[in-house]
Write a protein that holds these residues in place. Sequence first.
Motif, PDB file in Angstrom:
ATOM      1  N   THR A 225       5.940   9.855  85.591  1.00 26.20           N
ATOM      2  CA  THR A 225       5.743   9.870  84.143  1.00 26.20           C
ATOM      3  C   THR A 225       4.810   8.764  83.668  1.00 26.20           C
ATOM      4  O   THR A 225       4.729   8.490  82.480  1.00 26.20           O
ATOM      5  CB  THR A 225       7.095   9.745  83.413  1.00 26.20           C
ATOM      6  N   TYR A 254      -1.155  14.777  82.269  1.00 27.00           N
ATOM      7  CA  TYR A 254      -0.239  15.543  81.428  1.00 27.00           C
ATOM      8  C   TYR A 254      -0.818  15.767  80.041  1.00 27.00           C
ATOM      9  O   TYR A 254      -1.315  14.840  79.396  1.00 27.00           O
ATOM     10  CB  TYR A 254       1.108  14.823  81.310  1.00 27.00           C
ATOM     11  N   THR A 265      -5.454  15.044  77.801  1.00 27.67           N
ATOM     12  CA  THR A 265      -4.210  14.408  78.240  1.00 27.67           C
ATOM     13  C   THR A 265      -3.802  13.317  77.254  1.00 27.67           C
ATOM     14  O   THR A 265      -4.615  12.842  76.451  1.00 27.67           O
ATOM     15  CB  THR A 265      -4.363  13.793  79.636  1.00 27.67           C
ATOM     16  N   ALA A 307       3.818  14.258  83.990  1.00 24.54           N
ATOM     17  CA  ALA A 307       4.840  15.028  83.273  1.00 24.54           C
ATOM     18  C   ALA A 307       5.526  14.119  82.267  1.00 24.54           C
ATOM     19  O   ALA A 307       5.421  12.890  82.334  1.00 24.54           O
ATOM     20  CB  ALA A 307       5.856  15.607  84.252  1.00 24.54           C
ATOM     21  N   HIS A 316       2.295  22.702  80.939  1.00 26.42           N
ATOM     22  CA  HIS A 316       1.499  21.492  81.085  1.00 26.42           C
ATOM     23  C   HIS A 316       2.093  20.498  82.079  1.00 26.42           C
ATOM     24  O   HIS A 316       1.345  19.739  82.699  1.00 26.42           O
ATOM     25  CB  HIS A 316       1.290  20.837  79.720  1.00 26.42           C
ATOM     26  N   GLU A 317       3.413  20.480  82.236  1.00 23.78           N
ATOM     27  CA  GLU A 317       4.001  19.596  83.253  1.00 23.78           C
ATOM     28  C   GLU A 317       3.642  20.079  84.654  1.00 23.78           C
ATOM     29  O   GLU A 317       3.255  19.295  85.519  1.00 23.78           O
ATOM     30  CB  GLU A 317       5.516  19.525  83.073  1.00 23.78           C
ATOM     31  N   GLY A 320       0.044  19.448  85.214  1.00 25.66           N
ATOM     32  CA  GLY A 320      -0.199  18.023  85.397  1.00 25.66           C
ATOM     33  C   GLY A 320       0.107  17.558  86.804  1.00 25.66           C
ATOM     34  O   GLY A 320      -0.646  16.774  87.399  1.00 25.66           O
TER      35      GLY A 320
END
Length: 500
Positions: A225, A254, A265, A307, A316-317, A320
């Motif tokens: 993350t 992400y 992003t 993510a 998108h996660e 990513g």
Amino acid sequence: MTQKTLKLSIVALLIMASCTKEDVIEDAIVIDSAQKNPLTTVEIKSKINEALNSKESFNWKESSDYLLWSAIVQGQNIATIGFGISENDFDRSKSVNNKKIQNELIDIILKYEGKSLEKVLISSDEYLNLIDVVIEKQETIIALRKNNYIRYLEPADYRLLNDSNSTEKSESSSGCGYESEALSSADYTTVTPNAKVPWTFYQHNIPSAWNYSTGSGITIGIVDTGVSPNQTLLGSSFNDGQSYGRTVQKYGTYVDSIWPWSTTTDGPNDQCGHGTSMASVAAAPRNDNGVPVGVAYNANLVTYRAASNVVLEGYHEQNGVKNAFTALGNRSDVKIISMSMGHILSVGKIEDGIKYAYSKGKLIFCAGGTSTSFTNFVGVIFPAWMAETVAVTGVMEGTAYQKCDVCHTGSKIDFTVVMQRASSGNKVPVNSYYDNQTDYVGGSSVATATSAGIAALVWSKHPTWTRDQVLTKMRQSANLYPNKNTEYGYGNINVLLAVQ
């Protein structure tokens, strides 16, 4: 032409027209009246859970056309198509016919959807044989699945755990948090120049291994993350105390948007807290600030915010994560990749990204799984179950193997890391989201990042080794080797043995 001949010609044409019409009807895709409306998210989830409970796994390849179409509809009508001449034809650079195959599949979609290209094609991956498309009709799904070039066809935005009708909460509630906690003096040992060594490091002889290797010259990539901009030991003070001459680079893949066409992003900064903890345990400096040191405190670090939290749900996660793996795969300096996130369902595009990185020689560690109220019936999670990844889980302190209170085990596990105290239940000390603050972190997540750091120590000691040689040495140094346990793999690694 005589009148008789004209009549015969007309009859012949009518017969031909009749046959052509019958052929069209015969070849047409007919949808059963009971399957013309998609299943609800609750109905889809019920069918998936049935498969998970009976086989402990679910793959969209084994689902019916109706179930697959329903999930695509319930996920903004977005689908991912992986294509190629074989299951392993995922790399565009090695696939001669990828453009021809892609165009053939798009033509099928255009034919059945009756739309223009710009309303169907969302993206075409630069490195992998996959496209993201918009599909509304079940007939399109059926037609595509008949094509021999389809490696997989999956929903790209269906959310099993986070759908709007669900009362269940994702694992992000336990994976994210900016909180901090003072460390118990029993959970660390202070070493020069004033760094706290987590208690769990001694369980694996990591401090003794530092006499032989500290990770110098090795670059670890962390897909998570992101990293906190407020933790300078993972930023401007990455070289601090006895950590020197190394680099930290931060990227973001992400996209924080519900709109699939969005490509901007939201940057490299951690907005969850989980990625910061993983980066800390893997490579935090041997500092003079009185806070925890990482396993490979002289290794370089490349981090990706791929993510928003640890459950890889949503378009998108998953995109990513795929993009982070391909980017790290394309870097010759990165040798090790660690990802402490996952899902209970397989995701084709993430599989492709991992296979791509693996094909470039990367040693990939993934979390075996950390339970929540709705995933505790699942064994080792995706992508840790993949052959290309090294699956890691956490165990309790003590001589007998016992999984941590939230950790998954199973036949796919390769290694374990001691990360939970038997008496207090305390986990692994790490640097928190903010400077000069500490916290505890546990589960298979911290076990995975710890293992990545261990691999960096081994590889730094033997810089000319290949991925397989490093992995073999780690296995040989684990205390269950050569007999792989059905739940705990090769067990806990003795890192001192691994670097000698």
